[in-house]
Enzyme design. Structure first.
Site, mmCIF file in Angstrom:
data_model
loop_
_atom_site.group_PDB
_atom_site.id
_atom_site.type_symbol
_atom_site.label_atom_id
_atom_site.label_comp_id
_atom_site.label_asym_id
_atom_site.label_seq_id
_atom_site.Cartn_x
_atom_site.Cartn_y
_atom_site.Cartn_z
ATOM 1 N N ASP A 1 0.821 -1.212 0.000
ATOM 2 C CA ASP A 1 0.000 0.000 0.000
ATOM 3 C C ASP A 1 0.855 1.263 0.000
ATOM 4 O O ASP A 1 2.055 1.218 0.267
ATOM 5 C CB ASP A 1 -0.878 0.023 1.257
ATOM 6 C CG ASP A 1 -2.123 -0.819 1.078
ATOM 7 O OD1 ASP A 1 -2.501 -1.097 -0.071
ATOM 8 O OD2 ASP A 1 -2.715 -1.197 2.106
ATOM 9 N N TYR B 1 6.487 -9.730 7.942
ATOM 10 C CA TYR B 1 6.276 -8.287 8.049
ATOM 11 C C TYR B 1 6.724 -7.802 9.423
ATOM 12 O O TYR B 1 6.639 -8.540 10.416
ATOM 13 C CB TYR B 1 4.788 -7.948 7.888
ATOM 14 C CG TYR B 1 4.291 -7.951 6.461
ATOM 15 C CD1 TYR B 1 4.375 -6.808 5.681
ATOM 16 C CD2 TYR B 1 3.739 -9.090 5.898
ATOM 17 C CE1 TYR B 1 3.915 -6.801 4.370
ATOM 18 C CE2 TYR B 1 3.286 -9.098 4.583
ATOM 19 C CZ TYR B 1 3.372 -7.946 3.828
ATOM 20 O OH TYR B 1 2.931 -7.938 2.529
#
Lengths: 258, 258
Positions: free
Chosen positions: A52, A110
């Site tokens: 994103d 992540y």
């Protein structure tokens, strides 16, 4: 035809995500500009993930096909000359024809960084979420264990995702503190749209309401997006590691010994 | 009149140094803008040091006089609302009339960050010097001991300084590595114009020519600017700590026990 795998690192602040978009700067577009300079043609480039806007990557994999016989170390150097300062090529290697940066991927890790102090950190403005309320990292680490295992993670998927199968396996989840920096780390075989950011929002809710691993696991099981936390902002999130099981170690901790 | 000591942290990237300048943005000017918002008047502000353009501060001390009875914690909060993201007020306390942020200072510690890797780090573009040639931190740490002691540091002072006495005492100097980040730390009772940046340039020369502590000490003794290294770039430098001996511990490691 040579099939090249490039590993890059980028600071996502200036970019509207990885994927090429109309009327908005993307990492892929800037990488393709550099590829055109280095390889003399605007080659199609495949990425391992869509990140994103504002999300960073410590390691991101992309591939391209070329006839040009530029040695891999020279590709790294030349690409870094043509890329802006917020994107760097770390590695280049040849891979087989069947390799795909997205479909060959066996897992991802992540990180999410939180600057946990009453006062913001001028050096981490776009690199960590500023959270002024005290967080107990040990308590959150215990709570994060509620994410482990294979589940339908529909409660941790934003609307707008086109993916139909919401079952994912989480191998590892932890929360640790170094001074005022709190880091959430999570490894899985795949992630849904905004999944890590909703996990972080849920952990911040867990901190407020003193929820433990059992309550987190219950939120996962219920499968109701409204019961999970808000989506944490993009600028604390890092794609940290992309695993390709046939090349080196695997996301579940097993390692190929040749 | 209350005499307030504010401790701030700032990322120097956008600023032409601390000191107010005509036609260039300075940290002091932006701080004074916020002071005017919070205290209702453009009060004179005194800083502990002039930092150069692009230099950062983990801790920087400044003082002002005010009649306003705003409690110190409220000063911190209000200042942080009015300051931009790259400057933060960490602390506010009342000090005696005789306190001066520059003349009461008994020492300072500086850090210099080097990203030591063939490939640049997109997250440290303006926060560390990128140095692609391998550095041996242990070797440099040994060499840095040549800076210790009380000396005339004329070899480590840029032209343009108006200070006449070039004698300074260095209490501590070290070089350490964490992954690809190499950090030079130096504590002294005071520093000349560009002194730390010339020390870093000299250490990089030491790395190239395998100079040890004796050779560094000889460069100090000779007192010839031309024999020291180049001035390293500003963006790796941090004013890390300002010592006020009467308030807490001292730069030479001694501590007041009340």
């Amino acid at each position: 035809m040579r099939h090249l795998l490039l590993t890059i690192r980028y600071r996502g602040t200036r970019y509207h995500g990885y994927q090429v978009q109309q009327n908005a700067l993307s990492v892929a577009q800037v990488v393709q500009d550099a590829v055109e300079q280095v390889f003399g043609a605007r080659l199609p480039v495949k990425g391992c993930s869509r990140t994103d806007a504002g999300v960073h990557a410590n390691q991101f994999a992309l591939t391209l096909y070329t006839e040009r016989q530029i040695p891999c170390p020279n590709v790294v150097r030349a690409m870094n000359v043509h890329l802006p300062e917020d994107i760097a090529v770390l590695d280049c290697r040849e891979v087989s024809d069947t390799f795909h940066p997205r479909y060959s991927c066996t897992g991802k890790r992540y990180l999410y960084q939180i600057w946990n102090s009453p006062v913001r950190n001028p050096f981490l403005t776009d690199l960590a979420l500023h959270w002024p309320h005290p967080l107990d990292a040990a308590e959150l680490d215990a709570a994060a264990q509620g994410f482990l295992g294979t589940h339908d993670f529909s409660a941790f998927c934003s609307a707008g995702s086109s993916v139909e199968d919401h079952v994912r396996t989480i191998y590892q989840a932890s929360v640790s503190r170094q001074g005022e920096l709190v880091t959430f780390s999570v490894t899985g075989n795949g992630f849904l749209y905004n999944m890590v950011r909703i996990m972080v929002g849920t952990l911040l809710q867990a901190a407020r309401e003193h929820l433990g691993a059992a309550e987190i696991a219950a939120i996962v099981e219920r499968g109701d997006r409204a019961k999970a936390g808000v989506t944490a902002p993009a600028h604390g999130l890092y794609l940290d590691r992309v695993f390709y099981g046939d090349m080196e170690d695997r996301p579940d901790g097993t390692v190929d010994r040749p």
